[in-house]
Design a protein around this motif. Sequence first.
Motif, PDB file in Angstrom:
ATOM      1  N   ALA A 211       0.839  -1.194   0.000  1.00 47.98           N
ATOM      2  CA  ALA A 211       0.000   0.000   0.000  1.00 47.98           C
ATOM      3  C   ALA A 211       0.872   1.241   0.000  1.00 47.98           C
ATOM      4  CB  ALA A 211      -0.923   0.003   1.212  1.00 47.98           C
ATOM      5  N   ALA A 212       0.306   2.322  -0.512  1.00 48.99           N
ATOM      6  CA  ALA A 212       1.051   3.577  -0.578  1.00 48.99           C
ATOM      7  C   ALA A 212       0.095   4.749  -0.440  1.00 48.99           C
ATOM      8  CB  ALA A 212       1.816   3.673  -1.901  1.00 48.99           C
ATOM      9  N   ASN A 213       0.616   5.846   0.103  1.00 49.08           N
ATOM     10  CA  ASN A 213      -0.141   7.088   0.165  1.00 49.08           C
ATOM     11  C   ASN A 213       0.801   8.238   0.412  1.00 49.08           C
ATOM     12  OD1 ASN A 213      -2.957   7.629  -0.226  1.00 49.08           O
ATOM     13  ND2 ASN A 213      -2.942   8.627   1.768  1.00 49.08           N
ATOM     14  N   ILE A 214       0.388   9.410  -0.017  1.00 40.73           N
ATOM     15  CA  ILE A 214       1.269  10.562   0.137  1.00 40.73           C
ATOM     16  C   ILE A 214       1.227  11.124   1.554  1.00 40.73           C
ATOM     17  CG2 ILE A 214      -0.375  12.356  -0.572  1.00 40.73           C
ATOM     18  CD1 ILE A 214       2.064  13.487  -2.245  1.00 40.73           C
ATOM     19  N   LYS A 215       0.106  10.924   2.254  1.00 39.22           N
ATOM     20  CA  LYS A 215       0.007  11.359   3.635  1.00 39.22           C
ATOM     21  C   LYS A 215      -0.455  10.200   4.498  1.00 39.22           C
ATOM     22  CE  LYS A 215      -0.962  16.284   3.001  1.00 39.22           C
ATOM     23  NZ  LYS A 215      -1.902  17.382   3.322  1.00 39.22           N
ATOM     24  N   VAL A 216       0.057  10.165   5.707  1.00 38.57           N
ATOM     25  CA  VAL A 216      -0.318   9.116   6.646  1.00 38.57           C
ATOM     26  C   VAL A 216      -1.077   9.782   7.783  1.00 38.57           C
ATOM     27  CG1 VAL A 216       0.560   7.344   8.177  1.00 38.57           C
ATOM     28  CG2 VAL A 216       1.672   7.731   5.999  1.00 38.57           C
ATOM     29  N   VAL A 217      -2.405   9.790   7.680  1.00 44.63           N
ATOM     30  CA  VAL A 217      -3.199  10.593   8.612  1.00 44.63           C
ATOM     31  C   VAL A 217      -3.704   9.809   9.803  1.00 44.63           C
ATOM     32  CG1 VAL A 217      -3.863  12.226   6.832  1.00 44.63           C
ATOM     33  CG2 VAL A 217      -5.290  10.226   7.246  1.00 44.63           C
ATOM     34  N   ALA A 218      -3.690   8.474   9.715  1.00 40.97           N
ATOM     35  CA  ALA A 218      -4.228   7.656  10.812  1.00 40.97           C
ATOM     36  C   ALA A 218      -3.157   6.781  11.440  1.00 40.97           C
ATOM     37  CB  ALA A 218      -5.375   6.789  10.301  1.00 40.97           C
ATOM     38  N   GLY A 219      -1.881   7.161  11.242  1.00 42.12           N
ATOM     39  CA  GLY A 219      -0.794   6.347  11.780  1.00 42.12           C
ATOM     40  C   GLY A 219      -0.184   5.507  10.688  1.00 42.12           C
ATOM     41  N   PRO A 220       1.121   5.316  10.717  1.00 42.56           N
ATOM     42  CA  PRO A 220       1.792   4.640   9.601  1.00 42.56           C
ATOM     43  C   PRO A 220       1.396   3.184   9.423  1.00 42.56           C
ATOM     44  CG  PRO A 220       3.321   5.039  11.402  1.00 42.56           C
ATOM     45  CD  PRO A 220       2.079   5.794  11.730  1.00 42.56           C
ATOM     46  N   LEU A 221       0.989   2.509  10.474  1.00 47.61           N
ATOM     47  CA  LEU A 221       0.614   1.100  10.349  1.00 47.61           C
ATOM     48  C   LEU A 221      -0.893   0.883  10.276  1.00 47.61           C
ATOM     49  CD1 LEU A 221       3.196  -0.587  12.758  1.00 47.61           C
ATOM     50  CD2 LEU A 221       3.130  -0.734  10.268  1.00 47.61           C
ATOM     51  N   SER A 222      -1.646   1.973  10.162  1.00 47.32           N
ATOM     52  CA  SER A 222      -3.093   1.836  10.042  1.00 47.32           C
ATOM     53  C   SER A 222      -3.499   1.717   8.583  1.00 47.32           C
ATOM     54  CB  SER A 222      -3.801   3.038  10.646  1.00 47.32           C
ATOM     55  OG  SER A 222      -5.180   3.011  10.325  1.00 47.32           O
ATOM     56  N   PRO A 223      -4.281   0.687   8.224  1.00 47.49           N
ATOM     57  CA  PRO A 223      -4.736   0.567   6.829  1.00 47.49           C
ATOM     58  C   PRO A 223      -5.543   1.787   6.375  1.00 47.49           C
ATOM     59  CG  PRO A 223      -5.199  -1.451   8.045  1.00 47.49           C
ATOM     60  CD  PRO A 223      -4.741  -0.448   9.040  1.00 47.49           C
ATOM     61  N   TYR A 224      -6.138   2.506   7.316  1.00 46.85           N
ATOM     62  CA  TYR A 224      -6.973   3.653   6.957  1.00 46.85           C
ATOM     63  C   TYR A 224      -6.152   4.828   6.443  1.00 46.85           C
ATOM     64  CZ  TYR A 224     -10.525   1.001   9.404  1.00 46.85           C
ATOM     65  OH  TYR A 224     -11.383   0.002   9.786  1.00 46.85           O
ATOM     66  N   SER A 225      -4.835   4.748   6.574  1.00 45.94           N
ATOM     67  CA  SER A 225      -3.968   5.824   6.076  1.00 45.94           C
ATOM     68  C   SER A 225      -3.673   5.702   4.593  1.00 45.94           C
ATOM     69  CB  SER A 225      -2.639   5.818   6.843  1.00 45.94           C
ATOM     70  OG  SER A 225      -2.820   6.198   8.186  1.00 45.94           O
ATOM     71  N   TYR A 226      -4.115   4.609   3.962  1.00 42.18           N
ATOM     72  CA  TYR A 226      -3.652   4.303   2.612  1.00 42.18           C
ATOM     73  C   TYR A 226      -4.806   4.211   1.618  1.00 42.18           C
ATOM     74  CZ  TYR A 226       0.617   3.498   5.078  1.00 42.18           C
ATOM     75  OH  TYR A 226       1.741   3.677   5.866  1.00 42.18           O
ATOM     76  N   ASP A 227      -4.652   4.902   0.508  1.00 37.17           N
ATOM     77  CA  ASP A 227      -5.663   4.893  -0.550  1.00 37.17           C
ATOM     78  C   ASP A 227      -5.321   3.945  -1.693  1.00 37.17           C
ATOM     79  OD1 ASP A 227      -6.186   8.482  -0.253  1.00 37.17           O
ATOM     80  OD2 ASP A 227      -7.191   6.808   0.743  1.00 37.17           O
ATOM     81  N   HIS A 228      -4.048   3.615  -1.841  1.00 38.69           N
ATOM     82  CA  HIS A 228      -3.611   2.843  -3.000  1.00 38.69           C
ATOM     83  C   HIS A 228      -3.130   1.471  -2.550  1.00 38.69           C
ATOM     84  CE1 HIS A 228      -3.893   6.636  -5.096  1.00 38.69           C
ATOM     85  NE2 HIS A 228      -3.084   7.170  -4.199  1.00 38.69           N
ATOM     86  N   TRP A 229      -3.672   0.439  -3.185  1.00 35.44           N
ATOM     87  CA  TRP A 229      -3.395  -0.928  -2.770  1.00 35.44           C
ATOM     88  C   TRP A 229      -3.080  -1.821  -3.967  1.00 35.44           C
ATOM     89  CZ3 TRP A 229      -3.382  -2.425   2.359  1.00 35.44           C
ATOM     90  CH2 TRP A 229      -3.889  -1.491   3.267  1.00 35.44           C
ATOM     91  N   GLY A 230      -2.234  -2.810  -3.723  1.00 39.12           N
ATOM     92  CA  GLY A 230      -2.020  -3.837  -4.724  1.00 39.12           C
ATOM     93  C   GLY A 230      -3.073  -4.920  -4.610  1.00 39.12           C
ATOM     94  N   GLN A 231      -2.936  -5.957  -5.440  1.00 35.07           N
ATOM     95  CA  GLN A 231      -3.941  -7.014  -5.482  1.00 35.07           C
ATOM     96  C   GLN A 231      -3.702  -8.083  -4.431  1.00 35.07           C
ATOM     97  OE1 GLN A 231      -1.289  -6.947  -7.350  1.00 35.07           O
ATOM     98  NE2 GLN A 231      -0.517  -9.044  -7.357  1.00 35.07           N
ATOM     99  N   GLY A 232      -2.523  -8.100  -3.827  1.00 33.15           N
ATOM    100  CA  GLY A 232      -2.210  -9.050  -2.770  1.00 33.15           C
ATOM    101  C   GLY A 232      -1.510 -10.298  -3.284  1.00 33.15           C
ATOM    102  N   THR A 233      -0.737 -10.902  -2.387  1.00 36.02           N
ATOM    103  CA  THR A 233      -0.066 -12.161  -2.687  1.00 36.02           C
ATOM    104  C   THR A 233      -0.195 -13.072  -1.466  1.00 36.02           C
ATOM    105  OG1 THR A 233       2.000 -13.170  -3.479  1.00 36.02           O
ATOM    106  CG2 THR A 233       2.226 -11.320  -1.949  1.00 36.02           C
TER     107      THR A 233
END
Length: 125
Positions: free
Chosen positions: A97-119
């Motif tokens: 996952a990636a995002n330009i800002k981390v608003v809910a903490g760096p390890l919170s999934p809610y901080s990220y808008d962009h995701w891969g498909q998973g492995t």
Amino acid sequence: QVQLVESGGGLVQPGGSLRLSCATSGFSFDYYAIGWFRQAPGKGREGVSVFLTSDGTTYYADSVKGRFTISRDNAKNTVYLQMNSLKPEDTAVYYCAANIKVVAGPLSPYSYDHWGQGTQVTVSS
């Protein structure tokens, strides 16, 4: 367009190792927080390890400290997760996952808008 593509998952025995890769494109690698999350069956998505590219700080979940290492290759715009001493409880789908800002903490999934498909990573004997 932000794209994240994970690879490297598989089946491994307890105590074994795997290295996951996340190839990125469509954004400036130098200005984003980028990291790894996982989701086990029946559980919520949790942060595993994150790299804040702005200052080079890394974060790890307590459950993986000392066993997992996040790293990056700027030339390839790729982030890696080296996983050693794997345990059955590490079994999960791993997402980048990636995002330009981390608003809910760096390890919170809610901080990220962009995701891969998973492995899928399965640790079993």
